[in-house]
Scaffold this motif. Sequence first.
Motif, mmCIF file in Angstrom:
data_model
loop_
_atom_site.group_PDB
_atom_site.id
_atom_site.type_symbol
_atom_site.label_atom_id
_atom_site.label_comp_id
_atom_site.label_asym_id
_atom_site.label_seq_id
_atom_site.Cartn_x
_atom_site.Cartn_y
_atom_site.Cartn_z
ATOM 1 N N LEU B 52 -0.173 -132.347 52.670
ATOM 2 C CA LEU B 52 -0.362 -133.003 51.384
ATOM 3 C C LEU B 52 -0.120 -134.508 51.509
ATOM 4 N N GLY B 53 -0.646 -135.065 52.601
ATOM 5 C CA GLY B 53 -0.618 -136.512 52.802
ATOM 6 C C GLY B 53 0.644 -137.057 53.426
ATOM 7 N N GLU B 54 1.677 -136.237 53.537
ATOM 8 C CA GLU B 54 2.951 -136.717 54.088
ATOM 9 C C GLU B 54 3.199 -136.091 55.459
ATOM 10 N N VAL B 55 3.785 -136.875 56.347
ATOM 11 C CA VAL B 55 4.148 -136.322 57.657
ATOM 12 C C VAL B 55 5.157 -135.197 57.449
ATOM 13 N N GLU B 56 4.869 -134.035 58.019
ATOM 14 C CA GLU B 56 5.813 -132.928 57.890
ATOM 15 C C GLU B 56 6.630 -132.759 59.159
ATOM 16 N N THR B 57 5.953 -132.766 60.300
ATOM 17 C CA THR B 57 6.701 -132.715 61.558
ATOM 18 C C THR B 57 6.100 -133.690 62.566
ATOM 19 N N LEU B 58 6.980 -134.156 63.417
ATOM 20 C CA LEU B 58 6.594 -135.055 64.491
ATOM 21 C C LEU B 58 7.422 -134.585 65.681
ATOM 22 N N LYS B 59 6.731 -134.219 66.757
ATOM 23 C CA LYS B 59 7.470 -133.643 67.874
ATOM 24 C C LYS B 59 6.971 -134.270 69.164
ATOM 25 N N ILE B 157 -9.865 -126.753 46.546
ATOM 26 C CA ILE B 157 -8.901 -126.882 47.654
ATOM 27 C C ILE B 157 -7.685 -127.575 47.052
ATOM 28 N N LYS B 158 -6.685 -126.766 46.701
ATOM 29 C CA LYS B 158 -5.554 -127.304 45.939
ATOM 30 C C LYS B 158 -4.283 -127.395 46.774
ATOM 31 N N ASN B 159 -4.273 -126.755 47.895
ATOM 32 C CA ASN B 159 -3.055 -126.729 48.694
ATOM 33 C C ASN B 159 -3.474 -126.706 50.150
ATOM 34 N N SER B 160 -2.487 -126.778 51.020
ATOM 35 C CA SER B 160 -2.843 -126.889 52.423
ATOM 36 C C SER B 160 -1.639 -126.554 53.281
ATOM 37 N N GLU B 161 -1.933 -126.000 54.436
ATOM 38 C CA GLU B 161 -0.862 -125.875 55.434
ATOM 39 C C GLU B 161 -0.900 -127.083 56.346
ATOM 40 N N GLY B 162 -1.755 -128.027 56.032
ATOM 41 C CA GLY B 162 -1.718 -129.306 56.712
ATOM 42 C C GLY B 162 -2.851 -129.569 57.680
ATOM 43 N N GLY B 163 -2.849 -130.799 58.141
ATOM 44 C CA GLY B 163 -3.731 -131.192 59.225
ATOM 45 C C GLY B 163 -2.826 -131.497 60.401
ATOM 46 N N SER B 164 -3.331 -131.298 61.616
ATOM 47 C CA SER B 164 -2.456 -131.614 62.744
ATOM 48 C C SER B 164 -3.230 -132.259 63.882
ATOM 49 N N PHE B 165 -2.509 -133.018 64.647
ATOM 50 C CA PHE B 165 -3.049 -133.613 65.865
ATOM 51 C C PHE B 165 -2.058 -133.323 66.983
ATOM 52 N N ASP B 166 -2.576 -132.806 68.084
ATOM 53 C CA ASP B 166 -1.732 -132.491 69.233
ATOM 54 C C ASP B 166 -2.311 -133.161 70.475
ATOM 55 N N ALA B 167 -1.450 -133.561 71.369
ATOM 56 C CA ALA B 167 -1.897 -134.049 72.674
ATOM 57 C C ALA B 167 -0.917 -133.537 73.714
ATOM 58 N N ALA B 168 -1.424 -133.257 74.883
ATOM 59 C CA ALA B 168 -0.548 -132.768 75.947
ATOM 60 C C ALA B 168 -1.151 -133.085 77.297
ATOM 61 N N THR B 169 -0.296 -133.280 78.266
ATOM 62 C CA THR B 169 -0.767 -133.380 79.646
ATOM 63 C C THR B 169 0.088 -132.458 80.501
ATOM 64 N N SER B 170 -0.507 -131.957 81.565
ATOM 65 C CA SER B 170 0.263 -131.100 82.452
ATOM 66 C C SER B 170 -0.069 -131.440 83.899
#
Lengths: 488, 462
Positions: B52-59, B157-170
């Motif tokens: 909902l437009g706000e950062v929820e998690t940052l890891k 579309i009234k609610n959301s479990e969010g949008g996410s962006f992930d990056a990883a290297t191995s």
Amino acid sequence: MNIQTVDKQKFFFDQYGLTHRDLERYLAAALSAGGDYADLYFEYQTSTSLSMDESLVKSASQGISAGCGVRVLSGERTGYAYTDNLSPERLLHAAKTAALIASGSTKETVAAFKEKPHRSLYPIALASVDAEITAKVALLQRADVAARAYDSRIKEVRISYGDELRRILIVGSDGTFAEDSQPLARFNVGCIAKTETNSARGSHGGGGRVALDFFSGDKSPEHFAKESARQAVLQLDAREAPAGDMEVVLGPGWPGVLLHEAIGHGLEADFNRKKTSAFAGLLGKRVASDKCTIVDNGTMPWRRGSLNFDDEGQPTQNTVLIEKGILKNYLSDKLSSRLTGLPDTGNGRRESYEHIPMPRMTNTYMLSGEDNPEDILKSVKRGMYAVNFGGGQVDITNGKFVFSASEAYLIEDGKITAPLRGATLIGNGPDVLTRVSMVGNDLQLDEGVGTCGKDGQSVPVGVGIPTIKVDRLTVGGTARREGGGFMQ
Amino acid sequence: MPEAQLETRTSQLETDLKELAADVVRRAMAGGATAAEAVIQEGDEFSTVVRLGEVETLKEAGSRALGVRVFFGQRAASTYTSDFSLNGIEKLVSSALVLAKITSEDPHSGLPDAALFGALPGDLKLFHSDVYSLPGAERIDYARRAEKAALDYDPRIKNSEGGSFDAATSHKILANSLGFLGEYRRSYCSVVAVPIAQSEDGAMQRDYWYHMSRSLKALESPEHVGKIAAQRSLRRLGARKVKTARVPVVFDPLVSRSILDHIFEGVNGDSVYRGASFLAGKLGEKIAGDNVTVIDDGTIVGGFGSSPFDGEGIPTRRTVVIENGVLQSYLLNSYTARKLGMTTTANASRGLAGTPGIGPGNYFLQQGTKSPKEIIAGIQDGLYVTEFLGHGANLVTGDYSRGAGGLWISGGELTYPVEEITVGGNLKEMFFNITEIGNDLEFRGSVAAPTLRIDGLTVGGE
């Protein structure tokens, strides 16, 4: 700040030379950008796994995994960083990284640590992970012999044994200080039965937060082996399951996976706080028949789903979820509790130090009712009696859930008749329990095999249920009735 | 907005880790092992969820671990640790040497034949450092843009479990006592949106859409991902049950992949030698319709399932698993190959612990010629499945039964959404009943299949 003296020798203090002053320093760094709350989760896990196949011990492994996760809460935000290097530099770096989630100006201080009262749901002198490996190998060999001796049609037997000891230390900026040693062991036997024309499989296992001697009582290797072999042989003669809506009787024990999928996940507080669960806003409302009382109980001694403290340092508890059909409580962790004002039920769990905690179940079960299990079966004209299940899954937003029967029978005129092939059952969480018309007096818990997955994190759980009758559930079989049409 | 400065960890120089892996092997041999193999895995991850437009998690974090497998003749055991100190490594090796004494003599165990070792030449383009090139705020913006596109798409579309962006290297390193020493790096980034649509009566439906790539440059725009996600959630609104029926079932590519997973489980050498698959002993036989060709190829440049060598140090290859319905090859590692008297297909997957398993490379069902629309147009009454729930497939018997949701096909068109139904059948027949194969094969992971029409299935409902 004041530090209370801690009287015991602490694993992490010994192993990594940590001091209270260090912990304060890391927490202060975590709060340095203005977070509301911070915690550190130290974990040191040792594990063993063994497997036997073709009567050979083909695989044996042991491992050590250690690290620390740093979490910072700022309103609804969570910042998280972890490190597997527990040096002061890396811990401080992780704390500073997690801190970046916050952008407040006020600085929370770190409260004096208050150690939680001691609790011991799994008092073990020698964790199974430290027990003699040859004793574990002997368990595998006994199960192999017993499974093959059960019936000449048992052709393949695969046995696995795994155990772990997880040492954790949780410290929080609110003074949380909790330390625990969590043992876990699991034994499983998989069998394949074959005839010239047919093959079938069976699987059975169990365990808990127990020592190795657990397997020398009635939960012996022979017990798991015979049960696994019995299922495989039985399935050789199973016929196609029916398709469509019908009456379903669930046997006691592991079929409690119904509760886990149908309502358990939907009652986790994070989904309800965000109003993404089909159960949001239903507190105080009827969601089950008045015969249903369901709890989530993390305080049962030795159980796979039990914990002295959850992974946020909060003591676990026995939470009534549904009382006589009325929704009473959600399962909460620290974050959801802070944001909603609802109590923290001690359900904040995580897979490891690499993961952010969230509301999870522990041991979830329905209390016994008053019906005699035989009367329940007699009351069904035509339906399915399901006694063993594989896993399940739920879409918490629309409430649809499935669970897969691996051992089931046809009920005809109140009598159990033919064994049926495996079939998936599907229902709707918020109303399936309103159709529970009979509840047996025979509550059983599962034998300790459940693992629950959510957002990519796996945690051990327990389930349980007495015999119950659900008046209507959709069964995913394939059988046609003679003369066309489907059995209904 | 927090400025998250990701420190892409300057790990020990690669040569150091390669040297460390070789050293672990030498220590095991010095301790009396007759053969040994060491693996090092190192990785970084970044993930953020905006709700909902706000950062929820940052890891963000980095980790690494080391595993060793030792042999005493035909006995083997393995250990792993995250402790890279000298003490930790000595303990790792000595524990493995002790543990190997309790396992059984297995005549088929051992490292692969030394002649097989090697790595594919050239650059497979599996690593792109650009996955970490965005500043913190822009990464968060990727997640935010994906969610916003979904939320803005339709007022329902009234609610959301969010949008996410992930990056990883191995980074993976493998060394063994027969002289193999190899390493490779891989990168990954993804953008996801999970919007929730709500109808007037308050009923909610959730779906998702995503894109993943080895390079940020090739990642689809967050706006596109958000829009598709919104469409997928919206089309489920108002879903109902249907009557039990036997009708044609069309599998959306996202779910047709699961059919490939079942075939994989069935041709996996491990299930084959144990007789835990109904495809065991069927080599050279027809197991599917003429139109079915399934290929596993670990060599595709940039592929999600590509690597220069497999978990045992053997160059990956292309294997035709099913050709025009005939089972041509199982998928094997060196152990299962020896058990079956065959040659490994370089499908060994090596975790930190235990014996190597078997994993797919880029594994896919060859596409056909019809568009999904044409396939649907050919059906009077049927089910278009967009989601499965549960894992109801039994490879020993072929029994197949899954919870499902999707859209009902009437008169050749998608009509209303359906849910709380099951799809049941038997895989042995299903492989022969794939009556149409779409032209829409696309890799969104290492396993891919186009739209499929399968006949003869039972849809369970009211």
